[in-house]
Design an enzyme around this catalytic site. Structure first.
Site, PDB file in Angstrom:
ATOM      1  N   HIS A  90      -0.938  -9.687  -1.095  1.00  0.00           N
ATOM      2  CA  HIS A  90      -0.299  -9.135  -2.289  1.00  0.00           C
ATOM      3  C   HIS A  90       1.127  -8.779  -1.923  1.00  0.00           C
ATOM      4  CE1 HIS A  90      -0.958  -5.331  -0.187  1.00  0.00           C
ATOM      5  NE2 HIS A  90      -2.137  -5.836   0.119  1.00  0.00           N
TER       6      HIS A  90
ATOM      7  N   LYS B 225      -6.843   4.655   5.825  1.00  0.00           N
ATOM      8  CA  LYS B 225      -5.464   4.359   6.255  1.00  0.00           C
ATOM      9  C   LYS B 225      -4.622   5.625   6.267  1.00  0.00           C
ATOM     10  CE  LYS B 225      -5.222  -0.251   4.126  1.00  0.00           C
ATOM     11  NZ  LYS B 225      -4.510  -1.099   3.151  1.00  0.00           N
TER      12      LYS B 225
ATOM     13  N   THR C 211       0.790  -1.240   0.000  1.00  0.00           N
ATOM     14  CA  THR C 211       0.000   0.000   0.000  1.00  0.00           C
ATOM     15  C   THR C 211       0.825   1.295   0.000  1.00  0.00           C
ATOM     16  OG1 THR C 211      -1.854  -1.099   1.032  1.00  0.00           O
ATOM     17  CG2 THR C 211      -1.735   1.293   1.331  1.00  0.00           C
TER      18      THR C 211
ATOM     19  N   ASP D  47      -3.503   0.653  -5.775  1.00  0.00           N
ATOM     20  CA  ASP D  47      -2.129   0.673  -5.261  1.00  0.00           C
ATOM     21  C   ASP D  47      -1.415  -0.665  -5.452  1.00  0.00           C
ATOM     22  OD1 ASP D  47      -3.810  -0.551  -3.419  1.00  0.00           O
ATOM     23  OD2 ASP D  47      -2.715   0.202  -1.671  1.00  0.00           O
ATOM     24  N   HIS D  48      -2.167  -1.691  -5.842  1.00  0.00           N
ATOM     25  CA  HIS D  48      -1.661  -3.034  -6.146  1.00  0.00           C
ATOM     26  C   HIS D  48      -2.898  -3.870  -6.385  1.00  0.00           C
ATOM     27  CE1 HIS D  48      -3.084  -4.035  -2.141  1.00  0.00           C
ATOM     28  NE2 HIS D  48      -2.420  -2.967  -1.704  1.00  0.00           N
TER      29      HIS D  48
ATOM     30  N   ARG E 181      -1.334   6.022   5.905  1.00  0.00           N
ATOM     31  CA  ARG E 181      -0.323   6.092   4.828  1.00  0.00           C
ATOM     32  C   ARG E 181      -0.933   6.439   3.472  1.00  0.00           C
ATOM     33  NH1 ARG E 181      -0.957   0.931   6.681  1.00  0.00           N
ATOM     34  NH2 ARG E 181      -1.458  -0.774   5.247  1.00  0.00           N
TER      35      ARG E 181
HETATM   36 ZN    ZN Z   1      -3.037  -1.528  -0.474  1.00  0.00          ZN
HETATM   37 ZN    ZN Z   2      -3.352  -5.119   1.611  1.00  0.00          ZN
END
Ligand code: ZN
Ligand code: ZN
Length: 559
Positions: free
Chosen positions: A500, A174, A93, A366-367, A176
């Site tokens: 991930h 989150k 992330t 983000d992924h 971040r």
């Molecule tokens: Zn993420």
């Molecule tokens: Zn995650």
């Protein structure tokens, strides 16, 4: 350009010709007009939408489940890049959000993971923790800043280009995912503190007290309202045809549930699932994110001034749901059908408050994520679980065997081995030789697929494939001395749900859609790394790209 200027100046000096003079004036006026035209044509607001853990194929799989006003509106009227990928390891992330907004990879921006071993302080650190700052809006959860990110973001560049005018705001559940996109010069970043707090908070890095609109939002009782209901599928459960049966072996459980099945009585579950933390892990976490984004747009008058503002939104609940239930769960399908409605709400709100054509939006992730490895295994697809504890023992045995020392390795985390340089020196050994022997040995451990030393990454240049993704994720100042990669489909995670982090396509392939002001209609199957997002926005605004940017403008999306 300089040459032309010189020529004109020289010709001006040596002629008294009035027509040359007047031509020059006309050119200057024309250039001034062009400059102000570019500034005037800039969208009033850039909206970055990052969906945490969204696979590209969800757009295709769930397409028929979506309404007309959300994903479909973006796909139909915007520019759909069908082959956008992360180009580094690890796909986590913090790294994803930073790479989108800086237009580069950990090699340059320095956010090498969510948490990592700091070899200078000799301890584990979290990407946005910063003891120099205090919590604003609660008693804990806000000692944060973006200062471990070493380069500027596109949000910073928007501010710098406008002599620090224009507002840039990051919003996510989150920390971040709000802090890193908003950059170093952010007006604000807000994130949701769960536990018993249930409020959006920030850090003294940005301000000393919350604005009144944030206080009002936190006092509105919205978070409580979302948790005082039951989560049922939004449509009839029999229509969830893209998922496994509701009760299956691959899904995790909320505490207090005996099967991973609908319905979810949130009022009960919040008692056993850390109260407001539960809100993050259900689709209503995305709903409150939209609510808060709307409050920010009106509270800060975004898109209303003579300058370009930037709103960076990240939808975090998709990641929590994905981790708990995996990529093939009805819970996940329902989360995306509901997210589609959130996007429709957000787009309608932007039309009304900022104006159609006054904003540019991009949506990406983000992924992505791998399907549950046990499920893949049952389908006879190679996959499995990496045994981290056994690996540590194996590395210890290796160093004892070759160097008669069990102090050679300082830390193993994020598929990286950090060596104890002092110990190696004391033993009279060569660091590079020690690293190479360990790299050669660990390849024999079950499910280690590739291993490479930092020395090799510093001295060779990998131009494609998995080795390039390792190199792009490697930061000479911060990374470990040996990096390794497990075989495809293998994760360090529990047997339920998924995760991930790899450089394989299931983790790297994400949606990327541009929409709105200055964006063409269309789609493309050309490969693009996500590091191209930031320079594309730079080109659109005619401003400098972030200072470490290694991506390139995606020319085909721009009008
Ligand atoms: Zn993420
Ligand atoms: Zn995650």
């Amino acid at each position: 350009m300089k040459k032309i200027f010189l020529l004109i100046t020289v010709s001006l000096l040596f002629t008294n010709c009035i027509s040359v003079k007047s031509n020059l004036t006309a050119t200057a006026v024309k250039q001034n007009n062009l400059q102000s035209e570019i500034t005037q044509k800039r969208p009033k607001l850039i909206v970055g939408v990052v969906v945490d853990q969204m696979r590209y194929d969800y757009l295709v799989k769930f397409y028929n489940k979506f309404g007309e006003g959300g994903f479909k509106r973006l796909l139909t009227n915007g520019y759909d890049l069908k082959n956008a990928h992360y180009n580094y390891i690890p796909t986590y992330t913090a790294v994803g959000h930073t790479s989108i907004y800086t237009g580069t990879t950990p090699t340059n921006h320095g956010i090498i993971s969510n948490d990592w071993y700091d070899k200078y302080q000799k301890k584990s650190i979290y990407c946005v923790n910063d003891a120099n700052y205090k919590t604003v809006g609660a008693t804990y959860g806000g000692n944060k800043s973006p200062q471990r990110m070493l380069t500027t973001t596109i949000t910073d560049q928007v501010r710098l280009a406008q002599n620090m005018h224009g507002k840039t705001i990051g919003i996510a559940l989150k920390d971040r995912s709000a802090i890193l996109p908003a950059g170093h010069t952010a007006t604000a970043a807000y994130w949701f503190e769960g536990n018993n707090v249930g409020k959006f908070i920030t850090s003294t890095f940005y301000m000393n007290t919350l604005p009144q609109w944030v206080v009002n939002f936190n006092n509105s009782g919205k978070a409580d309202n979302y948790l005082n209901q039951t989560w049922n599928t939004i449509n009839d459960i029999s229509t969830y045809t893209e998922s496994l049966p509701d009760n299956n072996n691959y899904e995790g459980l909320f505490k207090g549930k005996t099967t991973p099945t609908f319905s979810y009585n949130l009022k009960e579950l919040r008692k056993t699932n850390n109260n407001f933390d539960l809100l993050k892990a259900i689709p209503f976490g995305n709903s409150i994110t939209t609510d808060f984004a709307e409050a920010a747009i009106t509270g800060e008058n975004l898109g209303k001034s003579n300058y370009t503002d930037f709103l960076a939104i990240s939808y975090s609940s998709t990641d929590y749901v994905g981790h708990k239930f995996g990529t093939n769960a009805i819970e996940l399908e329902d989360t995306y059908i509901r997210l589609d409605k959130e996007l429709e709400t957000l787009l309608n709100f932007l039309d009304e408050h900022v104006g159609k054509g006054n904003y540019t939006l991009f949506l990406t992730a983000d992924h992505a994520a791998v399907p549950n490895p046990s499920y893949l295994n049952d389908l006879k697809i190679p996959s499995g679980y990496f045994k981290s504890e056994e690996f540590k023992k194996y590395v210890k045995a290796t160093t004892l065997k070759y160097f008669n020392s069990d102090k050679i390795v300082e830390n193993i985390s994020n598929y990286q081995i950090f060596l104890n340089k002092e110990e190696i020196k004391a033993l009279g050994l060569d660091v590079n030789k020690v690293a190479q022997i360990i790299a050669d040995e660990i390849i024999n451990f079950d499910k280690v697929y590739k291993s490479v030393t930092a020395h090799t990454l510093q001295t060779a240049n990998f131009s494609s494939g998995l080795m390039q993704t390792i190199q792009n994720g490697y930061n000479q100042k911060l990374s470990g001395d040996i990096l390794f990669v497990p075989t495809p489909g293998v994760v360090s995670y529990g047997k339920k749900g998924t995760t991930h982090g790899s450089g394989y396509n299931y983790d790297t392939h994400v949606p990327l859609i541009f929409y709105g002001n200055s964006i063409k209609k269309g789609s493309s199957n050309v490969y693009y790394p996500i590091t191209n997002i930031a320079p594309t926005i730079s080109s659109l605004l005619n401003i400098n790209e972030p200072d470490g940017c290694t991506g390139q403008t995606i020319i085909e999306v721009l009008k």
